[in-house]
Design an enzyme around this catalytic site. Structure first.
Site, short mmCIF file in Angstrom:
data_model
loop_
_atom_site.label_atom_id
_atom_site.label_comp_id
_atom_site.label_asym_id
_atom_site.label_seq_id
_atom_site.Cartn_x
_atom_site.Cartn_y
_atom_site.Cartn_z
N SER A 95 39.95 1.67 4.02
CA SER A 95 38.79 1.96 3.16
C SER A 95 39.23 2.20 1.72
CB SER A 95 37.99 3.14 3.71
OG SER A 95 38.76 4.32 3.71
N SER A 96 40.39 2.82 1.53
CA SER A 96 40.89 3.06 0.17
C SER A 96 41.20 1.76 -0.55
CB SER A 96 42.14 3.94 0.21
OG SER A 96 41.84 5.20 0.76
N THR A 97 41.65 0.76 0.19
CA THR A 97 41.91 -0.57 -0.38
C THR A 97 40.59 -1.22 -0.77
OG1 THR A 97 43.83 -0.76 1.09
CG2 THR A 97 43.04 -2.79 0.06
N ARG A 99 37.83 0.19 -1.51
CA ARG A 99 37.20 0.92 -2.63
C ARG A 99 37.84 0.58 -3.96
NH1 ARG A 99 36.10 6.68 0.49
NH2 ARG A 99 35.05 5.65 2.22
N THR A 120 50.35 -12.57 7.35
CA THR A 120 50.00 -13.11 6.03
C THR A 120 48.61 -12.61 5.68
OG1 THR A 120 51.41 -15.07 6.18
CG2 THR A 120 49.50 -15.23 4.73
N LEU A 121 48.47 -12.09 4.47
CA LEU A 121 47.21 -11.54 3.98
C LEU A 121 46.57 -12.53 3.02
CD1 LEU A 121 48.70 -8.03 3.11
CD2 LEU A 121 47.58 -8.71 5.25
N GLU A 122 45.27 -12.69 3.09
CA GLU A 122 44.51 -13.55 2.18
C GLU A 122 43.80 -12.62 1.21
OE1 GLU A 122 42.43 -14.40 5.48
OE2 GLU A 122 43.94 -15.69 6.35
N GLN A 139 45.20 -1.74 8.35
CA GLN A 139 45.46 -1.03 9.59
C GLN A 139 45.29 -1.97 10.77
OE1 GLN A 139 42.76 2.29 9.61
NE2 GLN A 139 41.03 1.02 9.03
#
Length: 178
Positions: A95-97, A99, A120-122, A139
């Site tokens: 949630s902090s990401t 926000r 891998t993150l998009e 997470q």
């Protein structure tokens, strides 16, 4: 059903969940926090083609951080290597990401039973935002599988993302027949 912290610990003990590096302080009530690795990538071409191998440029996040810009798709990677042999892993943003206006995946939040790799993150953002290697980024949540799995992801002959990597991996859509 989602695994609780105690069940995640039990599965780590049994070896059905592997997280490396692992630190108990990142285990939540029913999730495990993962961190942004130092490698990012962007596509070389501004127009992507689903039938073509779209190449990427890799770079490292400097110590002073890196400012993400809206309108650009960044491929990132988790610091953590994971293996999931009996559960379905889901990767969600913290949630902090969120926000900060950062999305960590466009559509690929679900892993498969047998996935053994970094994630891998998009990454995209709503406004310019400075990010840092090692920052909490998402997470992992683990779901129980109903029934036996016939073929684990890491045993599939046509699995496109089985090669162990510490850097983001570009889309392999071009390997599909269509």
């Amino acid at each position: 059903m989602i695994l609780s912290d105690k069940r995640i610990l039990e599965e780590i003990e049994k070896g059905t969940i592997v997280i490396a590096p692992y630190d108990r302080k990142y285990l939540g009530t029913n999730s495990y926090d993962v961190h942004l690795g130092k490698h990012l990538a962007t596509y070389k071409d501004r127009i992507l083609d689903a039938r073509k191998h779209n190449e990427i440029d890799h770079f490292e996040i400097p110590a002073e951080g890196y400012v993400l810009q809206p309108g650009t798709l960044y491929l990132g990677v988790t610091e953590e290597y994971t293996e999931t042999h009996a559960h379905v892993p889901f990767l969600e943003g913290k949630s902090s990401t969120g926000r900060l206006g950062i999305d960590i995946h466009a559509t690929a939040g679900k892993g498969d039973v047998g996935f053994c790799n970094t994630w891998t993150l998009e990454i995209s953002c709503a406004q310019p935002v400075r990010i840092y290697a090692g920052m909490p980024i998402g997470q992992l949540i683990y779901f129980v599988v109903e029934g036996e799995v016939e073929t684990l992801y890491n045993k599939k002959g046509n699995a496109k993302y089985n090669s162990h990597t510490i850097r983001p991996v570009e889309s392999m859509m071009w390997k599909n027949e269509f």
